[in-house]
Design a protein around this motif. Structure first.
Motif, PDB file in Angstrom:
ATOM      1  N   TYR A  61       0.856  -1.179   0.000  1.00 16.81           N
ATOM      2  CA  TYR A  61       0.000   0.000   0.000  1.00 16.81           C
ATOM      3  C   TYR A  61       0.896   1.234   0.000  1.00 16.81           C
ATOM      4  N   ASP A  62       0.545   2.234  -0.800  1.00 13.45           N
ATOM      5  CA  ASP A  62       1.352   3.443  -0.922  1.00 13.45           C
ATOM      6  C   ASP A  62       0.453   4.665  -0.820  1.00 13.45           C
ATOM      7  N   ARG A  63       0.512   5.346   0.328  1.00 10.68           N
ATOM      8  CA  ARG A  63      -0.312   6.541   0.550  1.00 10.68           C
ATOM      9  C   ARG A  63      -0.034   7.608  -0.510  1.00 10.68           C
ATOM     10  N   LEU A  67      -2.726   9.447  -2.845  1.00 12.50           N
ATOM     11  CA  LEU A  67      -2.832  10.906  -2.875  1.00 12.50           C
ATOM     12  C   LEU A  67      -2.698  11.421  -4.303  1.00 12.50           C
ATOM     13  N   ASP A  85      -7.027  14.899   2.532  1.00 11.19           N
ATOM     14  CA  ASP A  85      -6.384  14.131   3.609  1.00 11.19           C
ATOM     15  C   ASP A  85      -7.413  13.368   4.439  1.00 11.19           C
ATOM     16  N   ILE A  88      -8.585  10.320   2.478  1.00  9.25           N
ATOM     17  CA  ILE A  88      -7.562   9.264   2.487  1.00  9.25           C
ATOM     18  C   ILE A  88      -7.515   8.586   3.851  1.00  9.25           C
ATOM     19  N   GLU A  89      -7.648   9.361   4.914  1.00  7.66           N
ATOM     20  CA  GLU A  89      -7.659   8.765   6.259  1.00  7.66           C
ATOM     21  C   GLU A  89      -8.847   7.830   6.443  1.00  7.66           C
ATOM     22  N   GLU A  92      -7.949   4.663   4.653  1.00 10.69           N
ATOM     23  CA  GLU A  92      -6.962   3.900   5.415  1.00 10.69           C
ATOM     24  C   GLU A  92      -7.588   3.236   6.633  1.00 10.69           C
TER      25      GLU A  92
END
Length: 149
Positions: A61-63, A67, A85, A88-89, A92
């Motif tokens: 997994y690559d934040r 993004l 953000d 995305i949080e 996650e």
């Protein structure tokens, strides 16, 4: 922490703040050598599930990649970095709550589409048009009609 401007190893924390949801620590630092200020962010390190691609490969997994996908879909759209953000949080958190060692890339794509639909309908259509690889105009029209409802 090493200064990003002059590489001096001695920096001092001038200010520390915890994010509203308590998942992130923001620190303002000052370099003892060049006196420049910079910001660092701390978040707990967690093990996200691997992403299983359509071709069978497994990738971490690559934040940053996630993004990048959001920024591309939201290019020139009125959505703040804070909103991105937060989206995305939420993704996650859901990935972690699944409790799986691996997640299909299609599942991650659906999570992204769900968040984009909440943020901006145009960005949602942009992402979906590439993600779903429409074969004809009628499929695309159906997506646009769905968003318009």
């Amino acid at each position: 922490m090493k200064c990003p401007f002059c590489s001096h190893p001695d920096t001092q924390v001038a200010e520390t703040r915890v994010s509203e949801d308590g998942t992130l620590v923001r620190r303002r630092r000052r370099c003892a050598a060049c006196d420049k200020r910079f910001t660092t962010y701390e978040r707990p390190e967690v093990n996200f599930p691997a992403i299983a691609k359509k071709d069978g490969r497994r990738v971490e997994y690559d934040r940053a990649k996630l993004l990048g996908s959001f920024k591309l879909a939201l290019r020139k759209r009125p959505v703040s970095t804070v909103q991105i953000d937060s989206a995305i949080e939420r993704i996650e958190e859901e990935l972690l709550q699944l409790g799986q060692r691996e997640v299909l890339s299609s599942r991650l794509g659906e999570l992204v589409m769900r968040e984009l639909k909440k943020l901006d309908k145009v960005a949602y259509v942009r992402f979906a048009s590439v993600y779903r690889s429409f074969e004809d105009v009628d499929e695309f029209r159906a997506l646009v009609d769905e968003v318009g409802e």
